[in-house]
Motif scaffolding. Structure first.
Motif, PDB file in Angstrom:
ATOM      1  N   MET A 162       0.837  -1.207   0.000  1.00 49.84           N
ATOM      2  CA  MET A 162       0.000   0.000   0.000  1.00 49.84           C
ATOM      3  C   MET A 162       0.867   1.251   0.000  1.00 49.84           C
ATOM      4  O   MET A 162       2.045   1.211   0.376  1.00 49.84           O
ATOM      5  N   ASP A 163       0.307   2.358  -0.454  1.00 50.85           N
ATOM      6  CA  ASP A 163       1.046   3.616  -0.454  1.00 50.85           C
ATOM      7  C   ASP A 163       1.127   4.153   0.969  1.00 50.85           C
ATOM      8  O   ASP A 163       0.301   3.821   1.814  1.00 50.85           O
ATOM      9  N   ALA A 164       2.095   5.046   1.192  1.00 51.98           N
ATOM     10  CA  ALA A 164       2.313   5.530   2.552  1.00 51.98           C
ATOM     11  C   ALA A 164       1.572   6.817   2.838  1.00 51.98           C
ATOM     12  O   ALA A 164       1.628   7.344   3.934  1.00 51.98           O
ATOM     13  N   ASP A 165       0.840   7.344   1.835  1.00 53.13           N
ATOM     14  CA  ASP A 165       0.308   8.699   1.977  1.00 53.13           C
ATOM     15  C   ASP A 165      -1.108   8.731   2.530  1.00 53.13           C
ATOM     16  O   ASP A 165      -1.787   9.754   2.437  1.00 53.13           O
ATOM     17  N   LEU A 166      -1.582   7.579   3.063  1.00 53.32           N
ATOM     18  CA  LEU A 166      -2.924   7.485   3.652  1.00 53.32           C
ATOM     19  C   LEU A 166      -4.030   7.587   2.601  1.00 53.32           C
ATOM     20  O   LEU A 166      -5.190   7.755   2.941  1.00 53.32           O
ATOM     21  N   GLN A 167      -3.653   7.488   1.308  1.00 58.57           N
ATOM     22  CA  GLN A 167      -4.713   7.488   0.288  1.00 58.57           C
ATOM     23  C   GLN A 167      -5.388   6.118   0.233  1.00 58.57           C
ATOM     24  O   GLN A 167      -6.560   6.015  -0.088  1.00 58.57           O
ATOM     25  N   ASP A 168      -4.605   5.063   0.547  1.00 56.64           N
ATOM     26  CA  ASP A 168      -5.181   3.716   0.622  1.00 56.64           C
ATOM     27  C   ASP A 168      -5.600   3.442   2.061  1.00 56.64           C
ATOM     28  O   ASP A 168      -4.895   3.808   2.990  1.00 56.64           O
ATOM     29  N   SER A 170      -8.333  11.506  -0.410  1.00 56.80           N
ATOM     30  CA  SER A 170      -7.444  12.481  -1.032  1.00 56.80           C
ATOM     31  C   SER A 170      -6.210  12.629  -0.145  1.00 56.80           C
ATOM     32  O   SER A 170      -6.226  12.301   1.038  1.00 56.80           O
ATOM     33  N   ARG A 171      -5.150  13.129  -0.746  1.00 56.22           N
ATOM     34  CA  ARG A 171      -3.885  13.237  -0.027  1.00 56.22           C
ATOM     35  C   ARG A 171      -4.004  14.248   1.102  1.00 56.22           C
ATOM     36  O   ARG A 171      -4.395  15.387   0.871  1.00 56.22           O
ATOM     37  N   LYS A 172      -3.666  13.827   2.324  1.00 55.38           N
ATOM     38  CA  LYS A 172      -3.767  14.723   3.461  1.00 55.38           C
ATOM     39  C   LYS A 172      -2.495  15.548   3.625  1.00 55.38           C
ATOM     40  O   LYS A 172      -2.508  16.733   3.878  1.00 55.38           O
TER      41      LYS A 172
HETATM   42 MG    MG Z   1      -0.821   8.849  -3.475  1.00 55.91          MG
END
Ligand code: MG
Ligand code: UDP
Length: 318
Positions: free
Chosen positions: A93-99, A200-202
């Motif tokens: 998973m991505d690290a940007d909290l989008q997933d 969305s990206r936080k």
């Molecule tokens: Mg992303």
């Protein structure tokens, strides 16, 4: 020692989201009673990401990490994460909290109970700007046609794999966009998708610009070529060479017969359009053959020329 679940997370400058992400994952996975590891791969961040990971590790021994000395790209980070993963099921998973980590238990179940090789996330309601979502639709449509894999969202960062899939594929360059296709070429056919939540990206910014679409399409060509003709390049280049040179030769014969037998007094051969078509076709044809021969020599000398994916062996020693 094998464990139930590995969560592989590539990251570049995502310090702000890591604490929330790992707490969230822990909360979700603990409820399932599965043994797990979270592998963070810091892909050359120049913010505090690695310090945050080290600090999180002190509070949770299931957290592991690899830090690249410089930025190599998401594919490289995934590849090294795959090498280290011990879980029966590997989730990226991505690290940007989008997933959303809430998807983990269901993804795990689909691999273990329903026997899929890969379950790929589908960000059906995608929370990204239009400049990203519209080209992505086109990109996915082309990829579906070329690859024959019916996925709506090939490049979703949230995916689940059987352990043997990640141990038998190699992701490099920017090929992370096509992992299902790479896996299909490696013989893992049982691929499906699951609609996943998308935020969305936080924090922070996206790491990929519009060049992703150009590079993405070029990679699709390379991957399809290597998958189909990597071990027999002459079949592609030789066929093209044959077609083009035959075209050239037929033009030559046509002008020859016309000049010698039919219209003896006609204009000079070198003044005729057909002559130039014939000439250039033959030259291009020969070049295709040359590319084919060179390709064959390269593939014959490659150390992986006899590497095959073996599913099982019966009554044979290793
Ligand atoms: Mg992303
Ligand atoms: N990422 C990475 N190395 C890179 C670029 C991105 O590890 O060179 C990570 C990034 O930190 C994130 C994931 O890959 O965890 C997806 O990147 P991003 O969110 O920028 O992509 P997008 O969601 O915009 O497609």
């Amino acid at each position: 020692m094998k464990i139930d679940l590995s969560i592989v997370i590539p990251l570049l400058n995502e310090a702000d989201s890591l604490t929330e992400l790992s707490t969230w994952i822990k909360k979700v996975v603990q409820k399932t009673k599965l043994s797990y590891e979270i592998i963070f791969i810091d892909d050359g961040s120049d913010d505090m990401s690695w310090d945050v990971i080290c600090k999180l590790q002190l509070q949770n021994e299931n957290i592991k990490g690899i830090s690249f000395r410089r930025n190599y790209g998401k594919s490289a980070a995934l590849n090294i994460g795959f090498e280290s993963a011990k879980g029966n099921v590997v989730i990226t998973m991505d690290a940007d909290l989008q997933d959303s980590p809430d998807e983990i238990p269901e993804l795990y179940k689909m691999i273990v109970d329903e026997g899929y090789d890969i379950v790929s996330g589908w960000k059906k309601h995608r929370k990204d700007p239009l400049s990203k979502t519209i080209p992505t639709k086109l990109y996915n449509a082309v990829t579906r046609r070329v690859s024959g894999i019916k996925l709506n969202d090939m490049n979703c960062g949230l995916k689940a794999y059987k352990n043997e899939v990640v141990k038998n594929i190699e992701v490099y360059g920017e090929m992370h966009r096509y992992i299902p296709l790479i896996a299909k070429w490696a013989g893992f056919q049982n691929i499906t998708e699951k609609v996943v939540k998308h935020q969305s990206r936080k924090f922070g910014v996206t790491k990929f610009g519009l060049e992703r679409f150009v590079f993405g399409f070029l990679d699709l060509f390379s991957i399809t070529f290597i998958g189909k003709f990597g071990k027999r390049p002459m079949h592609l280049f030789g066929t093209l060479g044959l077609i083009v040179s035959l075209l050239g030769f037929s033009f030559l014969i046509y002008i020859g017969i016309d000049k010698i037998l039919l219209n003896k007094g006609s204009k000079l051969i070198a003044n005729r359009t057909e002559f130039y078509v014939a000439l250039s076709s033959i030259i291009i044809g020969v070049q295709f053959f040359l590319a084919g021969f060179l390709g064959e020599m390269l593939s014959r000398n490659s150390t992986s020329r006899n590497n095959y994916q073996i599913k099982e062996k019966l009554n044979l020693d290793d």
